[in-house]
Design an enzyme around this catalytic site. Structure first.
Site, PDB file in Angstrom:
ATOM      1  N   PRO A 187       1.060  -0.952  -0.131  1.00 14.97           N
ATOM      2  CA  PRO A 187      -0.168  -0.179   0.091  1.00 14.97           C
ATOM      3  C   PRO A 187       0.918   1.394  -0.197  1.00 14.97           C
ATOM      4  O   PRO A 187       1.480   1.288   0.596  1.00 14.97           O
ATOM      5  CB  PRO A 187      -0.874  -0.366   1.485  1.00 14.97           C
ATOM      6  CG  PRO A 187      -0.310  -1.349   1.973  1.00 14.97           C
ATOM      7  CD  PRO A 187       0.555  -1.657   1.580  1.00 14.97           C
ATOM      8  N   ASP A 214       5.567   1.911   2.802  1.00 15.40           N
ATOM      9  CA  ASP A 214       5.107   1.206   2.465  1.00 15.40           C
ATOM     10  C   ASP A 214       3.898   1.816   3.899  1.00 15.40           C
ATOM     11  O   ASP A 214       4.912   1.409   4.780  1.00 15.40           O
ATOM     12  CB  ASP A 214       6.324  -0.369   2.859  1.00 15.40           C
ATOM     13  CG  ASP A 214       4.723  -1.468   2.799  1.00 15.40           C
ATOM     14  OD1 ASP A 214       3.658  -1.299   3.106  1.00 15.40           O
ATOM     15  OD2 ASP A 214       4.914  -2.016   2.314  1.00 15.40           O
ATOM     16  N   HIS A 215       2.672   1.881   3.222  1.00 16.69           N
ATOM     17  CA  HIS A 215       2.290   2.245   4.745  1.00 16.69           C
ATOM     18  C   HIS A 215       1.806   1.225   5.543  1.00 16.69           C
ATOM     19  O   HIS A 215       1.260   0.982   6.471  1.00 16.69           O
ATOM     20  CB  HIS A 215       0.794   2.713   4.005  1.00 16.69           C
ATOM     21  CG  HIS A 215       0.398   3.948   5.524  1.00 16.69           C
ATOM     22  ND1 HIS A 215       0.852   4.007   6.879  1.00 16.69           N
ATOM     23  CD2 HIS A 215      -1.118   4.565   4.836  1.00 16.69           C
ATOM     24  CE1 HIS A 215       0.231   4.982   7.136  1.00 16.69           C
ATOM     25  NE2 HIS A 215      -0.761   5.061   6.485  1.00 16.69           N
ATOM     26  N   ARG A 216       2.492  -0.039   5.651  1.00 19.39           N
ATOM     27  CA  ARG A 216       2.021  -1.277   6.216  1.00 19.39           C
ATOM     28  C   ARG A 216       3.449  -0.990   7.078  1.00 19.39           C
ATOM     29  O   ARG A 216       2.978  -1.402   8.558  1.00 19.39           O
ATOM     30  CB  ARG A 216       2.234  -2.384   5.620  1.00 19.39           C
ATOM     31  CG  ARG A 216       1.170  -3.598   4.918  1.00 19.39           C
ATOM     32  CD  ARG A 216       1.484  -4.808   4.274  1.00 19.39           C
ATOM     33  NE  ARG A 216       2.511  -3.950   3.212  1.00 19.39           N
ATOM     34  CZ  ARG A 216       3.295  -4.860   2.554  1.00 19.39           C
ATOM     35  NH1 ARG A 216       2.631  -6.563   2.362  1.00 19.39           N
ATOM     36  NH2 ARG A 216       4.104  -5.239   1.517  1.00 19.39           N
ATOM     37  N   ILE A 247       5.686   2.039   7.718  1.00 15.98           N
ATOM     38  CA  ILE A 247       5.584   3.326   7.470  1.00 15.98           C
ATOM     39  C   ILE A 247       4.431   4.390   7.747  1.00 15.98           C
ATOM     40  O   ILE A 247       3.197   4.520   7.085  1.00 15.98           O
ATOM     41  CB  ILE A 247       6.556   4.112   6.974  1.00 15.98           C
ATOM     42  CG1 ILE A 247       8.197   3.608   7.324  1.00 15.98           C
ATOM     43  CG2 ILE A 247       6.092   5.960   6.672  1.00 15.98           C
ATOM     44  CD1 ILE A 247       8.816   3.456   5.772  1.00 15.98           C
TER      45      ILE A 247
END
Ligand code: CAO
Length: 443
Positions: free
Chosen positions: A237, A415-417, A419
């Site tokens: 993501p 990567d929003h998983r 950060i």
């Protein structure tokens, strides 16, 4: 030749149970514990394992037969095979109530005494529920061996995946072939569909209907990088944080150093300074210098600082990696950038020069543009894009006036998983600070 009879072992309270699958054929070479057949009662199914290896000579049962402990299953030629249960007690008479399983059958020409061998406990089959219920309430009807086979392929028996497979066996039972066909069909689907995104397949369009066309084969690099970019784009993501760094002083300094660098055979570029600033930011925010572990449970934090840079070549995009950027000075980095770019464009870059990166820099500044959304080079968790630096009027609070400053656009995709947005903004703010006064990199 040593022919032995194989009987149904002690199967607990099971009696008169139906053979629903025969898992071996005459002529098959089988090992100890190979599942020979599956039997099923109203409540459970179980595989009958081979007590030892050999070659199947004759089958004594067929699908639909009813068997109990002691029923003869097949004849096995065990010549040359080590009897796995050789340490088990040997009995000389067959008693169905005990756990006898195998008897030597004297071959016609070489009579031998009949021997029966107990199956050690590890060979006794374990029943599993015959009709496991799945999330959607549908029963997934599969024998233990099929479940095991599915598990080996990464399909989790007892999970929703097995229930997606339509069984073609009696009463809708899932057979091994059904699992194989399902996996083949899944692999043939377009990537997005295979990973469960449910894309409808792209329509096939005949463009000649609309005008003249020319078809060009994609380069090998384009095909490889295309598949990777696609996977990375859909699997991580992405969020892109935009910012601008004031590089007026940095650019003045760089220009003042160009002659000296040239004397050392180096083209001193902005990118070399940027790499140093990136490593400084990675040290400060270690979650950017990390990868998600394959199990998705852990974050692997790297203590080394290898930075890749996207390089545009006639064949497509490649990403050479500069190793240990933290241990190199700006001149060394600039030299290596030039060397690796040249090798990439001459197609001489070795595979290991493109591996091991922790973070990637993608610079389109030499070409143009104000911002873009770079795709993370997974398993890295972030990438920074540089666009063309421009002179802009920047408000100076102290002098209460606009000043012309050279502003470098930064586009950080992460990567929003791994950060959070706040850290994304902190990272670019940190870079902005470092680039606005590169003396800070010495601190
Ligand atoms: N703003 C303004 N000018 C810039 C600049 C920026 N951000 N970055 C570079 N420039 C200038 C350079 O100073 C240089 O000017 P001079 O020729 O006058 O010295 C000129 O643009 C060309 O620079 P360059 O691009 O050749 O060199 P570089 O070190 O900046 O970049 C490399 C090297 C390999 C990154 C670059 O050549 C390249 O391949 N870029 C494309 C990367 C790419 O395709 N990314 C997209 C990937 S999709 O995510």
């Amino acid at each position: 030749m040593t022919i032995k009879q194989v009987f149904v072992p002690d199967i607990g309270s099971f009696a008169d149970v139906e053979v629903i699958e025969i898992l071996v054929n005459v002529g098959d070479s089988i090992a100890t514990d190979t599942s020979l057949m599956t039997v099923e009662s109203d409540k459970a199914a179980m595989d009958i394992p081979a007590p030892f290896g050999g070659v199947v000579k004759e089958l004594k049962i067929k699908v639909g037969d009813k068997v109990s402990a002691g029923s003869l299953v097949l004849m096995l030629d065990t010549a040359g095979e080590a009897v796995a249960s050789s340490t088990a007690p040997v009995v000389t008479s067959f008693t169905p109530a005990a756990t006898p399983v195998v008897a030597n059958v004297p071959p016609p020409t070489h009579p031998a005494p009949e021997v029966q061998v107990h199956i050690p406990p590890k060979h006794r089959p374990d029943p599993v529920a015959a009709h496991a219920e799945f999330a959607d309430g549908k029963p997934a009807h599969a024998s233990p061996s099929v479940r095991r086979f599915a598990r080996e392929l990464g399909i989790h028996p007892g999970g929703a995946d097995l229930s997606r497979i339509k069984g073609s066996g009696p009463r809708g039972r899932i057979l091994k072939e059904d699992v194989q066909n399902w996996v083949k069909a899944e692999l043939a689907k377009p990537t997005g569909e295979a990973i469960g995104l449910g894309f409808s397949p792209a329509p096939v369009i005949d463009f000649t209907k609309f005008g003249e066309i020319e078809t060009q084969a994609l380069s090998r690099i384009k095909k490889l990088s295309g598949a990777n970019l696609h996977r990375n784009w859909v699997s991580a993501p992405h969020v892109t944080q935009f910012d601008e760094a004031d590089i007026t002083d940095l650019e003045d300094f760089r220009k003042s150093m160009l002659d000296e660098a040239a004397k050392r055979g180096v083209k001193l570029t902005l990118l070399a300074f940027l790499m140093k600033a990136v490593v400084n930011a990675l040290r400060t925010y270690p979650s950017f210098n990390a990868s998600l572990a394959a199990d998705g449970e852990n974050l692997v934090l790297k203590k080394y600082f290898h930075v890749g840079f996207a390089c545009d070549t006639p064949d497509g995009l490649v990403v050479p990696v500069i190793r240990d950027v933290n241990k190199k000075d700006v001149m060394d980095i600039a030299r290596e950038l030039a060397e690796l770019s040249e090798l990439a464009r001459e197609r001489k870059l070795k595979v290991d020069a493109m591996q091991g990166g922790c973070f990637t820099v993608s610079s389109l500044g030499g070409i143009g543009g104000t911002a873009f959304t770079p795709i993370i080079n997974c398993p890295e968790v972030a990438i920074i894009g540089l666009s063309r630096a421009e002179m802009k009027p920047v408000w100076n609070k102290a002098s209460k006036s606009f000043e012309p400053r050279l502003m470098l656009p930064l586009s950080l995709s992460y990567d929003h998983r791994v950060i959070d947005g706040a850290d994304g903004a902190r990272f670019t703010s940190h870079l902005r600070l470092m680039l606005s006064d590169v003396r800070r990199l010495l601190l």
